[in-house]
Design a protein around this motif. Sequence first.
Motif, PDB file in Angstrom:
ATOM      1  N   HIS A 261       7.925  12.332 -11.329  1.00  0.00           N
ATOM      2  CA  HIS A 261       9.380  12.290 -11.165  1.00  0.00           C
ATOM      3  C   HIS A 261       9.992  12.227 -12.561  1.00  0.00           C
ATOM      4  CE1 HIS A 261      13.411  11.070 -10.049  1.00  0.00           C
ATOM      5  NE2 HIS A 261      13.111  11.212  -8.767  1.00  0.00           N
ATOM      6  N   PRO A 262      10.961  13.088 -12.864  1.00  0.00           N
ATOM      7  CA  PRO A 262      11.495  13.114 -14.234  1.00  0.00           C
ATOM      8  C   PRO A 262      12.212  11.836 -14.644  1.00  0.00           C
ATOM      9  CG  PRO A 262      12.799  14.533 -12.786  1.00  0.00           C
ATOM     10  CD  PRO A 262      11.581  14.134 -12.024  1.00  0.00           C
ATOM     11  N   SER A 263      12.647  11.031 -13.668  1.00  0.00           N
ATOM     12  CA  SER A 263      13.456   9.856 -14.009  1.00  0.00           C
ATOM     13  C   SER A 263      12.805   8.533 -13.636  1.00  0.00           C
ATOM     14  CB  SER A 263      14.826   9.947 -13.302  1.00  0.00           C
ATOM     15  OG  SER A 263      15.476  11.146 -13.622  1.00  0.00           O
ATOM     16  N   ILE A 264      11.588   8.578 -13.085  1.00  0.00           N
ATOM     17  CA  ILE A 264      10.915   7.346 -12.663  1.00  0.00           C
ATOM     18  C   ILE A 264       9.460   7.398 -13.126  1.00  0.00           C
ATOM     19  CG2 ILE A 264      10.313   5.839 -10.729  1.00  0.00           C
ATOM     20  CD1 ILE A 264      12.399   7.312  -9.053  1.00  0.00           C
ATOM     21  N   CYS A 265       8.928   6.284 -13.565  1.00  0.00           N
ATOM     22  CA  CYS A 265       7.520   6.184 -13.927  1.00  0.00           C
ATOM     23  C   CYS A 265       7.049   4.746 -13.703  1.00  0.00           C
ATOM     24  CB  CYS A 265       7.312   6.584 -15.391  1.00  0.00           C
ATOM     25  SG  CYS A 265       5.583   6.636 -15.901  1.00  0.00           S
ATOM     26  N   PRO A 266       5.898   4.574 -13.028  1.00  0.00           N
ATOM     27  CA  PRO A 266       5.013   5.583 -12.439  1.00  0.00           C
ATOM     28  C   PRO A 266       5.501   5.995 -11.048  1.00  0.00           C
ATOM     29  CG  PRO A 266       4.056   3.419 -12.159  1.00  0.00           C
ATOM     30  CD  PRO A 266       5.327   3.206 -12.928  1.00  0.00           C
ATOM     31  N   TYR A 267       5.483   7.287 -10.814  1.00  0.00           N
ATOM     32  CA  TYR A 267       5.927   7.819  -9.516  1.00  0.00           C
ATOM     33  C   TYR A 267       5.326   9.221  -9.409  1.00  0.00           C
ATOM     34  CZ  TYR A 267       9.202   8.513  -5.604  1.00  0.00           C
ATOM     35  OH  TYR A 267       9.761   8.727  -4.370  1.00  0.00           O
ATOM     36  N   GLN A 268       4.030   9.294  -9.038  1.00  0.00           N
ATOM     37  CA  GLN A 268       3.340  10.576  -9.073  1.00  0.00           C
ATOM     38  C   GLN A 268       1.947  10.453  -8.462  1.00  0.00           C
ATOM     39  OE1 GLN A 268       3.182  10.369 -13.589  1.00  0.00           O
ATOM     40  NE2 GLN A 268       1.186  11.336 -13.153  1.00  0.00           N
ATOM     41  N   GLY A 269       1.180  11.548  -8.556  1.00  0.00           N
ATOM     42  CA  GLY A 269      -0.195  11.541  -8.105  1.00  0.00           C
ATOM     43  C   GLY A 269      -1.145  11.148  -9.221  1.00  0.00           C
ATOM     44  N   PHE A 270      -2.192  10.396  -8.841  1.00  0.00           N
ATOM     45  CA  PHE A 270      -3.221   9.979  -9.796  1.00  0.00           C
ATOM     46  C   PHE A 270      -4.588  10.299  -9.218  1.00  0.00           C
ATOM     47  CE2 PHE A 270       0.412   7.226 -10.586  1.00  0.00           C
ATOM     48  CZ  PHE A 270       0.505   7.213 -11.967  1.00  0.00           C
ATOM     49  N   GLN A 271      -5.507  10.671 -10.077  1.00  0.00           N
ATOM     50  CA  GLN A 271      -6.867  10.930  -9.649  1.00  0.00           C
ATOM     51  C   GLN A 271      -7.605   9.611  -9.406  1.00  0.00           C
ATOM     52  OE1 GLN A 271      -8.321  14.144  -9.049  1.00  0.00           O
ATOM     53  NE2 GLN A 271      -6.104  14.484  -9.089  1.00  0.00           N
ATOM     54  N   THR A 272      -8.323   9.558  -8.299  1.00  0.00           N
ATOM     55  CA  THR A 272      -9.224   8.440  -8.026  1.00  0.00           C
ATOM     56  C   THR A 272     -10.652   8.933  -8.249  1.00  0.00           C
ATOM     57  OG1 THR A 272      -9.491   9.008  -5.682  1.00  0.00           O
ATOM     58  CG2 THR A 272      -7.612   7.595  -6.282  1.00  0.00           C
ATOM     59  N   ALA A 273     -11.629   8.161  -7.818  1.00  0.00           N
ATOM     60  CA  ALA A 273     -13.030   8.579  -7.988  1.00  0.00           C
ATOM     61  C   ALA A 273     -13.353   9.814  -7.164  1.00  0.00           C
ATOM     62  CB  ALA A 273     -13.965   7.428  -7.612  1.00  0.00           C
ATOM     63  N   ASP A 274     -12.593  10.037  -6.080  1.00  0.00           N
ATOM     64  CA  ASP A 274     -12.961  11.159  -5.198  1.00  0.00           C
ATOM     65  C   ASP A 274     -11.772  11.958  -4.670  1.00  0.00           C
ATOM     66  OD1 ASP A 274     -11.878   9.282  -3.522  1.00  0.00           O
ATOM     67  OD2 ASP A 274     -13.503   9.325  -2.051  1.00  0.00           O
ATOM     68  N   GLY A 275     -10.588  11.745  -5.205  1.00  0.00           N
ATOM     69  CA  GLY A 275      -9.446  12.472  -4.678  1.00  0.00           C
ATOM     70  C   GLY A 275      -8.178  12.151  -5.438  1.00  0.00           C
ATOM     71  N   THR A 276      -7.072  12.182  -4.721  1.00  0.00           N
ATOM     72  CA  THR A 276      -5.769  11.931  -5.343  1.00  0.00           C
ATOM     73  C   THR A 276      -4.978  10.959  -4.484  1.00  0.00           C
ATOM     74  OG1 THR A 276      -5.745  14.206  -6.173  1.00  0.00           O
ATOM     75  CG2 THR A 276      -3.656  13.021  -6.211  1.00  0.00           C
ATOM     76  N   ILE A 277      -4.272  10.067  -5.157  1.00  0.00           N
ATOM     77  CA  ILE A 277      -3.411   9.120  -4.454  1.00  0.00           C
ATOM     78  C   ILE A 277      -2.038   9.143  -5.125  1.00  0.00           C
ATOM     79  CG2 ILE A 277      -4.076   7.141  -5.875  1.00  0.00           C
ATOM     80  CD1 ILE A 277      -3.956   5.435  -3.306  1.00  0.00           C
ATOM     81  N   ILE A 278      -0.988   9.054  -4.312  1.00  0.00           N
ATOM     82  CA  ILE A 278       0.380   9.007  -4.822  1.00  0.00           C
ATOM     83  C   ILE A 278       0.817   7.545  -4.892  1.00  0.00           C
ATOM     84  CG2 ILE A 278       2.769   9.708  -4.448  1.00  0.00           C
ATOM     85  CD1 ILE A 278       0.981  12.078  -4.965  1.00  0.00           C
ATOM     86  N   ILE A 279       1.405   7.171  -6.025  1.00  0.00           N
ATOM     87  CA  ILE A 279       1.893   5.805  -6.195  1.00  0.00           C
ATOM     88  C   ILE A 279       3.336   5.867  -6.678  1.00  0.00           C
ATOM     89  CG2 ILE A 279       1.648   3.640  -7.489  1.00  0.00           C
ATOM     90  CD1 ILE A 279      -1.339   4.198  -7.653  1.00  0.00           C
ATOM     91  N   GLY A 280       4.186   5.028  -6.068  1.00  0.00           N
ATOM     92  CA  GLY A 280       5.590   4.984  -6.441  1.00  0.00           C
ATOM     93  C   GLY A 280       6.000   3.614  -6.925  1.00  0.00           C
ATOM     94  N   GLY A 281       5.958   3.419  -8.231  1.00  0.00           N
ATOM     95  CA  GLY A 281       6.456   2.167  -8.808  1.00  0.00           C
ATOM     96  C   GLY A 281       7.901   2.354  -9.233  1.00  0.00           C
ATOM     97  N   ALA A 282       8.797   2.412  -8.241  1.00  0.00           N
ATOM     98  CA  ALA A 282      10.158   2.885  -8.492  1.00  0.00           C
ATOM     99  C   ALA A 282      11.073   1.854  -9.145  1.00  0.00           C
ATOM    100  CB  ALA A 282      10.778   3.358  -7.171  1.00  0.00           C
ATOM    101  N   ASN A 283      10.626   0.615  -9.284  1.00  0.00           N
ATOM    102  CA  ASN A 283      11.440  -0.396  -9.972  1.00  0.00           C
ATOM    103  C   ASN A 283      10.521  -1.408 -10.644  1.00  0.00           C
ATOM    104  OD1 ASN A 283      10.647  -2.322  -7.958  1.00  0.00           O
ATOM    105  ND2 ASN A 283      12.305  -1.584  -6.634  1.00  0.00           N
ATOM    106  N   ASP A 284      11.108  -2.362 -11.356  1.00  0.00           N
ATOM    107  CA  ASP A 284      10.303  -3.313 -12.131  1.00  0.00           C
ATOM    108  C   ASP A 284       9.426  -4.181 -11.230  1.00  0.00           C
ATOM    109  OD1 ASP A 284      11.542  -2.277 -14.336  1.00  0.00           O
ATOM    110  OD2 ASP A 284      12.939  -3.952 -14.609  1.00  0.00           O
ATOM    111  N   LYS A 285       9.938  -4.567 -10.072  1.00  0.00           N
ATOM    112  CA  LYS A 285       9.152  -5.401  -9.161  1.00  0.00           C
ATOM    113  C   LYS A 285       7.907  -4.656  -8.698  1.00  0.00           C
ATOM    114  CE  LYS A 285       9.369  -7.753  -4.685  1.00  0.00           C
ATOM    115  NZ  LYS A 285      10.219  -8.065  -3.498  1.00  0.00           N
ATOM    116  N   LEU A 286       8.082  -3.399  -8.304  1.00  0.00           N
ATOM    117  CA  LEU A 286       6.939  -2.629  -7.810  1.00  0.00           C
ATOM    118  C   LEU A 286       5.951  -2.342  -8.928  1.00  0.00           C
ATOM    119  CD1 LEU A 286       8.763  -0.126  -5.419  1.00  0.00           C
ATOM    120  CD2 LEU A 286       7.384  -2.121  -4.797  1.00  0.00           C
ATOM    121  N   PHE A 287       6.447  -2.127 -10.139  1.00  0.00           N
ATOM    122  CA  PHE A 287       5.531  -1.936 -11.264  1.00  0.00           C
ATOM    123  C   PHE A 287       4.702  -3.197 -11.481  1.00  0.00           C
ATOM    124  CE2 PHE A 287       4.691  -2.143 -15.920  1.00  0.00           C
ATOM    125  CZ  PHE A 287       3.775  -1.099 -15.969  1.00  0.00           C
ATOM    126  N   GLY A 288       5.340  -4.362 -11.326  1.00  0.00           N
ATOM    127  CA  GLY A 288       4.610  -5.626 -11.463  1.00  0.00           C
ATOM    128  C   GLY A 288       3.524  -5.762 -10.414  1.00  0.00           C
TER     129      GLY A 288
END
Length: 428
Positions: A261-288
Amino acid sequence: MRKSWFARFQFRQFSVAAARFTNPNLELPLNGIRIVDLTRVLAGPYATQMLADLGAEVIKVEHVTRGDDTRSWGPPFAKNLKNPDTPGESAYFLSVNRNKQSLALNFQDPRGQKILHKLINESDIVIENYLPGTLSKYNLGYEQLQNEKIIYASITGYGQTGPYKDRAGYDIMVEAEMGLMHITGEKNRPPVKVGVAVTDLTTGLYAANSIMAALLGRTKTGKGQHIDVALSDCQVATLSNIASSCLISGQPDSGRHGTEHPSICPYQGFQTADGTIIIGGANDKLFGILCRLLNREDWLADPRFGSNPLRVKHRSHLVPMIEEELREKSTAEWLTIFEGSGIAYAAVNDIQTTLHHPHILAREMVTEVEHPECGPMKLVAPPVKFSIAKPSIRLPPPMLGQHTDDILHTLGLGDDQIRTLRDEGVVG
């Protein structure tokens, strides 16, 4: 002795109530509305399918011999159980034509035009997706119908006006021309189209919504209207916040970001050991929360990551660090760890996995219907749930001309007339 007005009213109300008790379809919001569907391929059929799901009677008028273009768009085709040597219906056609009747009609023939005029005069809505002016050649344009109650929706690539109005507009061309493709794909890679014909689908949604608004308007004024629905307009409208950003800033868009997402981080797909997972840390609480789940609470003290704007600024440092941690476990393991934490997350599933997903099955989004030639088949179900009405697949997608005789009989044609019209290629 004639019954009083009040007695007749009471009887009618009782009859309606009794019918509703025995026929739940009468509770559908658009029960009693008839639609003449002159559309092919996707945007128009998707719109009419939604209206059919809500109870409208949709009569799909098709080319007398080949039908809707998508009948031949395959493989895959459903198996024809009655004639195994003949392909059954295409999966594409089956996806957007449930709850409809099929009338195979040649309206280039004046007799076909006469039939279609009569059908339209007994209907509420016409939906078509021919190039502007095409139907006027057959006396079927909005102005030529001279029917002030009809709601007439025209779906085209570029609309009824403007310099591109006579240009054919398919989904992929409009995705490219109207900006969507430029912002779709991985960073520093060529543009790509969306995996489904999303411009067609959103145009179908806009068309269905506008038609229902016109129906409400007709209850107030007694008049229908011509609705001009363009893929190009709908595509620009669904650029939403990206278009707004360009208009407000006066700057070019930020290009392609993959799953970022151009305006949020982390908010995207990440590689795991065997695939991809999407994570949305859209605010400071969720990032924590994410930091604690990854056992990296030290990131919370890192001044580069103290706020979302800072995390966006230092994305190139943060994202690889998160992915390094996620690669230590499988997607399934991370899903278990994230469950109930409050953070937004999702596995990236393929379509078969999606269609067998426990939540999708619990929501009854896959249903089985009986097709007259192909037997039992599974289809995606209507998505919206109502507290009283129960949208469902009442009719399987029709075979070409399956309902021609029935429809012509309702218009007053006899068997001999229908036989002559069929022998002469006017109906099929």
